[in-house]
Motif scaffolding. Structure first.
Motif, PDB file in Angstrom:
ATOM      1  N   LEU A 156       0.823  -1.207   0.000  1.00 24.63           N
ATOM      2  CA  LEU A 156       0.000   0.000   0.000  1.00 24.63           C
ATOM      3  C   LEU A 156       0.860   1.260   0.000  1.00 24.63           C
ATOM      4  O   LEU A 156       0.573   2.223  -0.704  1.00 24.63           O
ATOM      5  CB  LEU A 156      -0.941  -0.013   1.212  1.00 24.63           C
ATOM      6  CG  LEU A 156      -2.070   0.996   1.181  1.00 24.63           C
ATOM      7  CD1 LEU A 156      -3.056   0.678   0.054  1.00 24.63           C
ATOM      8  CD2 LEU A 156      -2.786   1.026   2.516  1.00 24.63           C
ATOM      9  N   PHE A 157       1.940   1.249   0.772  1.00 28.81           N
ATOM     10  CA  PHE A 157       2.867   2.381   0.850  1.00 28.81           C
ATOM     11  C   PHE A 157       3.456   2.692  -0.521  1.00 28.81           C
ATOM     12  O   PHE A 157       3.544   3.852  -0.921  1.00 28.81           O
ATOM     13  CB  PHE A 157       3.979   2.040   1.851  1.00 28.81           C
ATOM     14  CG  PHE A 157       4.952   3.145   2.115  1.00 28.81           C
ATOM     15  CD1 PHE A 157       4.727   4.052   3.142  1.00 28.81           C
ATOM     16  CD2 PHE A 157       6.113   3.263   1.368  1.00 28.81           C
ATOM     17  CE1 PHE A 157       5.638   5.064   3.412  1.00 28.81           C
ATOM     18  CE2 PHE A 157       7.032   4.277   1.626  1.00 28.81           C
ATOM     19  CZ  PHE A 157       6.790   5.179   2.650  1.00 28.81           C
ATOM     20  N   ASN A 158       3.851   1.645  -1.250  1.00 24.78           N
ATOM     21  CA  ASN A 158       4.436   1.828  -2.586  1.00 24.78           C
ATOM     22  C   ASN A 158       3.390   2.247  -3.618  1.00 24.78           C
ATOM     23  O   ASN A 158       3.711   2.946  -4.578  1.00 24.78           O
ATOM     24  CB  ASN A 158       5.151   0.558  -3.035  1.00 24.78           C
ATOM     25  CG  ASN A 158       6.425   0.319  -2.241  1.00 24.78           C
ATOM     26  OD1 ASN A 158       7.080   1.266  -1.789  1.00 24.78           O
ATOM     27  ND2 ASN A 158       6.763  -0.934  -2.032  1.00 24.78           N
ATOM     28  N   TRP A 159       2.148   1.854  -3.428  1.00 26.89           N
ATOM     29  CA  TRP A 159       1.071   2.150  -4.375  1.00 26.89           C
ATOM     30  C   TRP A 159       0.517   3.571  -4.199  1.00 26.89           C
ATOM     31  O   TRP A 159       0.244   4.259  -5.179  1.00 26.89           O
ATOM     32  CB  TRP A 159      -0.032   1.105  -4.191  1.00 26.89           C
ATOM     33  CG  TRP A 159      -1.256   1.313  -5.013  1.00 26.89           C
ATOM     34  CD1 TRP A 159      -1.452   0.947  -6.319  1.00 26.89           C
ATOM     35  CD2 TRP A 159      -2.476   1.931  -4.585  1.00 26.89           C
ATOM     36  NE1 TRP A 159      -2.720   1.295  -6.722  1.00 26.89           N
ATOM     37  CE2 TRP A 159      -3.374   1.903  -5.664  1.00 26.89           C
ATOM     38  CE3 TRP A 159      -2.899   2.505  -3.386  1.00 26.89           C
ATOM     39  CZ2 TRP A 159      -4.665   2.417  -5.589  1.00 26.89           C
ATOM     40  CZ3 TRP A 159      -4.176   3.010  -3.301  1.00 26.89           C
ATOM     41  CH2 TRP A 159      -5.049   2.974  -4.395  1.00 26.89           C
ATOM     42  N   ALA A 160       0.350   4.000  -2.953  1.00 23.36           N
ATOM     43  CA  ALA A 160      -0.263   5.307  -2.667  1.00 23.36           C
ATOM     44  C   ALA A 160       0.782   6.416  -2.690  1.00 23.36           C
ATOM     45  O   ALA A 160       1.952   6.187  -2.400  1.00 23.36           O
ATOM     46  CB  ALA A 160      -0.938   5.273  -1.295  1.00 23.36           C
ATOM     47  N   SER A 161       0.316   7.603  -3.012  1.00 19.79           N
ATOM     48  CA  SER A 161       1.203   8.770  -2.976  1.00 19.79           C
ATOM     49  C   SER A 161       0.635   9.808  -2.019  1.00 19.79           C
ATOM     50  O   SER A 161      -0.493   9.670  -1.547  1.00 19.79           O
ATOM     51  CB  SER A 161       1.366   9.348  -4.376  1.00 19.79           C
ATOM     52  OG  SER A 161       0.101   9.718  -4.893  1.00 19.79           O
ATOM     53  N   LEU A 162       1.424  10.838  -1.754  1.00 13.97           N
ATOM     54  CA  LEU A 162       0.919  11.952  -0.942  1.00 13.97           C
ATOM     55  C   LEU A 162      -0.328  12.508  -1.626  1.00 13.97           C
ATOM     56  O   LEU A 162      -0.356  12.624  -2.856  1.00 13.97           O
ATOM     57  CB  LEU A 162       1.971  13.052  -0.796  1.00 13.97           C
ATOM     58  CG  LEU A 162       3.187  12.708   0.050  1.00 13.97           C
ATOM     59  CD1 LEU A 162       4.180  13.866   0.028  1.00 13.97           C
ATOM     60  CD2 LEU A 162       2.790  12.387   1.474  1.00 13.97           C
ATOM     61  N   GLY A 163      -1.343  12.784  -0.854  1.00  8.60           N
ATOM     62  CA  GLY A 163      -2.580  13.306  -1.406  1.00  8.60           C
ATOM     63  C   GLY A 163      -3.609  12.250  -1.760  1.00  8.60           C
ATOM     64  O   GLY A 163      -4.743  12.585  -2.116  1.00  8.60           O
ATOM     65  N   THR A 164      -3.234  10.979  -1.691  1.00  7.73           N
ATOM     66  CA  THR A 164      -4.201   9.914  -1.955  1.00  7.73           C
ATOM     67  C   THR A 164      -5.356  10.021  -0.963  1.00  7.73           C
ATOM     68  O   THR A 164      -5.133  10.163   0.229  1.00  7.73           O
ATOM     69  CB  THR A 164      -3.534   8.515  -1.850  1.00  7.73           C
ATOM     70  OG1 THR A 164      -2.503   8.409  -2.839  1.00  7.73           O
ATOM     71  CG2 THR A 164      -4.543   7.386  -2.037  1.00  7.73           C
ATOM     72  N   SER A 165      -6.581   9.941  -1.474  1.00 13.42           N
ATOM     73  CA  SER A 165      -7.755  10.016  -0.607  1.00 13.42           C
ATOM     74  C   SER A 165      -7.884   8.759   0.245  1.00 13.42           C
ATOM     75  O   SER A 165      -7.644   7.643  -0.229  1.00 13.42           O
ATOM     76  CB  SER A 165      -9.032  10.189  -1.439  1.00 13.42           C
ATOM     77  OG  SER A 165      -9.034  11.435  -2.081  1.00 13.42           O
ATOM     78  N   VAL A 166      -8.281   8.971   1.500  1.00 15.51           N
ATOM     79  CA  VAL A 166      -8.532   7.896   2.458  1.00 15.51           C
ATOM     80  C   VAL A 166      -9.951   8.113   2.983  1.00 15.51           C
ATOM     81  O   VAL A 166     -10.240   9.131   3.592  1.00 15.51           O
ATOM     82  CB  VAL A 166      -7.522   7.908   3.615  1.00 15.51           C
ATOM     83  CG1 VAL A 166      -7.836   6.810   4.627  1.00 15.51           C
ATOM     84  CG2 VAL A 166      -6.091   7.790   3.105  1.00 15.51           C
ATOM     85  N   ILE A 167     -10.821   7.145   2.713  1.00 16.49           N
ATOM     86  CA  ILE A 167     -12.216   7.236   3.150  1.00 16.49           C
ATOM     87  C   ILE A 167     -12.413   6.180   4.237  1.00 16.49           C
ATOM     88  O   ILE A 167     -12.213   4.991   3.984  1.00 16.49           O
ATOM     89  CB  ILE A 167     -13.192   6.954   1.978  1.00 16.49           C
ATOM     90  CG1 ILE A 167     -12.849   7.783   0.754  1.00 16.49           C
ATOM     91  CG2 ILE A 167     -14.633   7.114   2.444  1.00 16.49           C
ATOM     92  CD1 ILE A 167     -13.014   9.257   0.904  1.00 16.49           C
ATOM     93  N   ILE A 168     -12.805   6.620   5.429  1.00 15.95           N
ATOM     94  CA  ILE A 168     -13.018   5.698   6.547  1.00 15.95           C
ATOM     95  C   ILE A 168     -14.480   5.778   6.957  1.00 15.95           C
ATOM     96  O   ILE A 168     -14.992   6.851   7.249  1.00 15.95           O
ATOM     97  CB  ILE A 168     -12.105   6.038   7.729  1.00 15.95           C
ATOM     98  CG1 ILE A 168     -10.637   6.033   7.284  1.00 15.95           C
ATOM     99  CG2 ILE A 168     -12.327   5.035   8.870  1.00 15.95           C
ATOM    100  CD1 ILE A 168      -9.655   6.451   8.348  1.00 15.95           C
ATOM    101  N   GLN A 169     -15.143   4.616   6.943  1.00 17.43           N
ATOM    102  CA  GLN A 169     -16.559   4.561   7.264  1.00 17.43           C
ATOM    103  C   GLN A 169     -16.866   3.393   8.182  1.00 17.43           C
ATOM    104  O   GLN A 169     -16.061   2.472   8.318  1.00 17.43           O
ATOM    105  CB  GLN A 169     -17.368   4.455   5.964  1.00 17.43           C
ATOM    106  CG  GLN A 169     -17.073   3.199   5.175  1.00 17.43           C
ATOM    107  CD  GLN A 169     -17.615   3.239   3.771  1.00 17.43           C
ATOM    108  OE1 GLN A 169     -16.862   3.092   2.830  1.00 17.43           O
ATOM    109  NE2 GLN A 169     -18.910   3.442   3.615  1.00 17.43           N
ATOM    110  N   LYS A 170     -18.035   3.464   8.814  1.00 14.70           N
ATOM    111  CA  LYS A 170     -18.480   2.349   9.669  1.00 14.70           C
ATOM    112  C   LYS A 170     -19.309   1.391   8.878  1.00 14.70           C
ATOM    113  O   LYS A 170     -19.887   1.717   7.879  1.00 14.70           O
ATOM    114  CB  LYS A 170     -19.302   2.888  10.843  1.00 14.70           C
ATOM    115  CG  LYS A 170     -18.423   3.550  11.878  1.00 14.70           C
ATOM    116  CD  LYS A 170     -19.223   3.886  13.105  1.00 14.70           C
ATOM    117  CE  LYS A 170     -18.278   4.463  14.134  1.00 14.70           C
ATOM    118  NZ  LYS A 170     -18.881   4.743  15.392  1.00 14.70           N
TER     119      LYS A 170
END
Length: 170
Positions: A156-170
């Protein structure tokens, strides 16, 4: 007679205070529900917009303890996570990766963990990172961060870049 009047006044005051506190707690509970509704609407809108794009984004479902890496509307990677326990919950909402660290030290109340691998912070000290100190993925055990097995965190670290959206839901 003065004593009786003072006792009545005190009793009335106490009853008024109890009534006011009950009203405030009821208002607080309904405003919390309204606030949760606004957050859920924002999350839903963000997901719909991201699925119409070709952007890379990360979706975390706290109810299922799952993380999915997306490219637009196409899921490209899915893994089991460990989110925050009840006393230290993971925040829900829409965020962006703010910083990335191949290795970092994480300190907080009741923990001090060196050499935390593949950390991506999205909201202050809240982040997604590898966890070598437990294997309880699928169960909320963290202090609020999203824990992954180190090999998944690396991907995931190698795939994502700065500014990648992170959506956290229940």
């Amino acid at each position: 007679m003065k004593l009786l009047t003072f006792q009545n006044w005190t009793r009335c005051f106490k009853l008024s205070m109890v009534g006011a506190l009950l009203s405030l707690s009821t208002m607080s509970m309904s405003s919390d529900a309204a606030w949760a509704g606004v957050i859920n609407q924002k999350i839903t809108a963000s997901i719909q917009n991201l699925q119409k794009s070709d952007e890379r984004w990360i979706q975390i479902n706290l109810s299922t303890q799952r993380l999915i890496a997306w490219e637009g509307n196409k899921p490209v990677y899915a893994i089991v996570i460990s989110s925050g326990k009840k006393s230290t919950p993971t925040r829900i909402g829409t965020f962006k990766v703010q910083s990335k660290h191949k290795v970092t030290r994480m300190r907080g109340r009741n923990y001090d963990v060196p050499n935390v691998p593949y950390a991506m912070f999205y909201d202050g000290n809240y982040g997604i990172h590898g966890a070598y100190w437990h294997r309880r993925f699928g169960t909320p055990v963290s202090h609020g961060c999203v824990n992954l097995a180190p090999n998944h965190a690396k991907w995931l670290f190698n795939w994502a870049s700065l500014g990648t959206s992170v959506i956290i839901q229940k």
